[in-house]
Scaffold this motif. Structure first.
Motif, PDB file in Angstrom:
ATOM      1  N   VAL A 197      -7.197   2.047  -2.439  1.00 13.91           N
ATOM      2  CA  VAL A 197      -5.854   1.457  -2.454  1.00 13.91           C
ATOM      3  C   VAL A 197      -5.673   0.524  -1.265  1.00 13.91           C
ATOM      4  O   VAL A 197      -5.169  -0.600  -1.410  1.00 13.91           O
ATOM      5  CB  VAL A 197      -4.773   2.559  -2.431  1.00 13.91           C
ATOM      6  N   GLY A 198      -6.096   0.967  -0.092  1.00 14.09           N
ATOM      7  CA  GLY A 198      -5.932   0.144   1.109  1.00 14.09           C
ATOM      8  C   GLY A 198      -6.643  -1.188   1.009  1.00 14.09           C
ATOM      9  O   GLY A 198      -6.073  -2.241   1.348  1.00 14.09           O
ATOM     10  N   ALA A 210      -5.775  -0.391   5.400  1.00  9.95           N
ATOM     11  CA  ALA A 210      -4.940  -1.592   5.254  1.00  9.95           C
ATOM     12  C   ALA A 210      -4.691  -2.232   6.622  1.00  9.95           C
ATOM     13  O   ALA A 210      -4.796  -3.460   6.778  1.00  9.95           O
ATOM     14  CB  ALA A 210      -3.615  -1.222   4.591  1.00  9.95           C
ATOM     15  N   THR A 235       0.699   3.906  -3.097  1.00  8.11           N
ATOM     16  CA  THR A 235       0.299   5.271  -2.743  1.00  8.11           C
ATOM     17  C   THR A 235       1.340   6.292  -3.168  1.00  8.11           C
ATOM     18  O   THR A 235       1.017   7.325  -3.772  1.00  8.11           O
ATOM     19  CB  THR A 235       0.054   5.380  -1.225  1.00  8.11           C
ATOM     20  N   GLY A 260      -7.567   6.708  -1.136  1.00 12.35           N
ATOM     21  CA  GLY A 260      -6.823   5.979  -0.121  1.00 12.35           C
ATOM     22  C   GLY A 260      -7.541   4.727   0.346  1.00 12.35           C
ATOM     23  O   GLY A 260      -6.920   3.684   0.574  1.00 12.35           O
ATOM     24  N   THR A 261      -8.861   4.839   0.473  1.00  8.57           N
ATOM     25  CA  THR A 261      -9.658   3.675   0.875  1.00  8.57           C
ATOM     26  C   THR A 261      -9.575   2.570  -0.175  1.00  8.57           C
ATOM     27  O   THR A 261      -9.377   1.391   0.153  1.00  8.57           O
ATOM     28  CB  THR A 261     -11.128   4.081   1.087  1.00  8.57           C
ATOM     29  N   THR A 286      -5.006   5.242   3.479  1.00  6.36           N
ATOM     30  CA  THR A 286      -4.586   3.936   2.970  1.00  6.36           C
ATOM     31  C   THR A 286      -4.088   3.059   4.101  1.00  6.36           C
ATOM     32  O   THR A 286      -4.465   1.885   4.214  1.00  6.36           O
ATOM     33  CB  THR A 286      -3.466   4.112   1.922  1.00  6.36           C
ATOM     34  N   SER A 287      -3.239   3.622   4.957  1.00  6.92           N
ATOM     35  CA  SER A 287      -2.680   2.856   6.080  1.00  6.92           C
ATOM     36  C   SER A 287      -3.762   2.454   7.073  1.00  6.92           C
ATOM     37  O   SER A 287      -3.755   1.331   7.588  1.00  6.92           O
ATOM     38  CB  SER A 287      -1.603   3.675   6.783  1.00  6.92           C
ATOM     39  N   THR A 306       0.822  -1.204   0.000  1.00  2.00           N
ATOM     40  CA  THR A 306       0.000   0.000   0.000  1.00  2.00           C
ATOM     41  C   THR A 306       0.861   1.260   0.000  1.00  2.00           C
ATOM     42  O   THR A 306       0.516   2.249  -0.664  1.00  2.00           O
ATOM     43  CB  THR A 306      -0.952   0.031   1.205  1.00  2.00           C
TER      44      THR A 306
END
Length: 221
Positions: A192-193, A137, A88, A189-190, A133-134, A84
């Protein structure tokens, strides 16, 4: 795995759809002002520190799983966080989108964004939100591990999934509240995570029955 973590994944999908709908119907600047213009002294302090969880807690989880959990779960967690982060950062440096502070100065210089005292404001590389993202994830990884342990306790499993979803969404919202990101960045971000986490699972789950995956580094002899 999808069925066992269905509540978390279903809520995440619903969040993506609702946020996506809002992005289609409301102008970028208006949506940001609507979401961030509710500052309170408590909120300024809370979100200022809450947002930083995404910067250090994933490493604690990865190390903890590698040492005290199944080795495969530790590898899975580490792969998710590394994957991730790479995706990102690649997107960020390709898009080079302005952060809210920069964007409003360019398009609406008369508007003063509500800012929290003591927060260092970033100016570029807005999309996607790395913190969001973090958060998603990390929540996915913890959800995956926790639901394995709670597979015979469906009520507790459901409660944990809901709490982890709320934890992730609150992390994403902290970025809007602090005017570090737009809602569109949280949306990205959501995605990708969740998507990178699912990809890592698709690659690694085939090894779940192998000895190395279930090996525990610090297991009692």
């Amino acid at each position: 795995m999808i069925k066992r973590n269905g509540i978390f994944l279903g809520l995440s999908l619903l969040f993506i759809l609702v946020l996506g709908g809002a992005l289609l119907m409301v102008a970028k600047g208006d949506l940001h002002l609507f979401l961030c213009d509710r500052h309170t002294p408590f909120g300024d302090i809370f979100f200022r520190y809450y947002t930083h969880i995404a910067e250090w807690f994933p490493y604690v989880v990865c190390i903890g799983l590698l040492l005290f959990g199944r080795l495969g779960d530790g590898v899975f967690a580490s792969s998710v966080m590394l994957g991730t982060t790479l995706v990102t950062q690649i997107i960020k440096h390709i898009v080079v989108a302005p952060r809210p502070l920069t964007w409003f100065e360019q398009h609406f210089p008369d508007i003063q964004l509500p800012l929290a005292e003591g927060v260092k404001m970033n100016l570029w590389h807005s999309f996607p939100s790395g913190h969001t993202t973090s958060f998603f994830a990390l929540s996915f990884v913890v959800c995956y591990v926790a639901t394995q342990e709670l597979k015979d306790k469906p009520v507790w499993s459901a409660a944990v999934q809901v709490m982890l979803f709320c934890f992730a969404v609150l992390g994403g919202y902290s970025r809007i509240y602090l005017s570090q990101h737009f809602a569109f960045d949280i949306f990205g971000g959501t995605l990708v995570g969740i998507l990178v986490s699912l990809l890592c699972y698709a690659i690694l789950h085939r090894y779940e029955d192998q000895k190395w995956y279930n090996y525990r580094v610090l297991a009692k002899k």
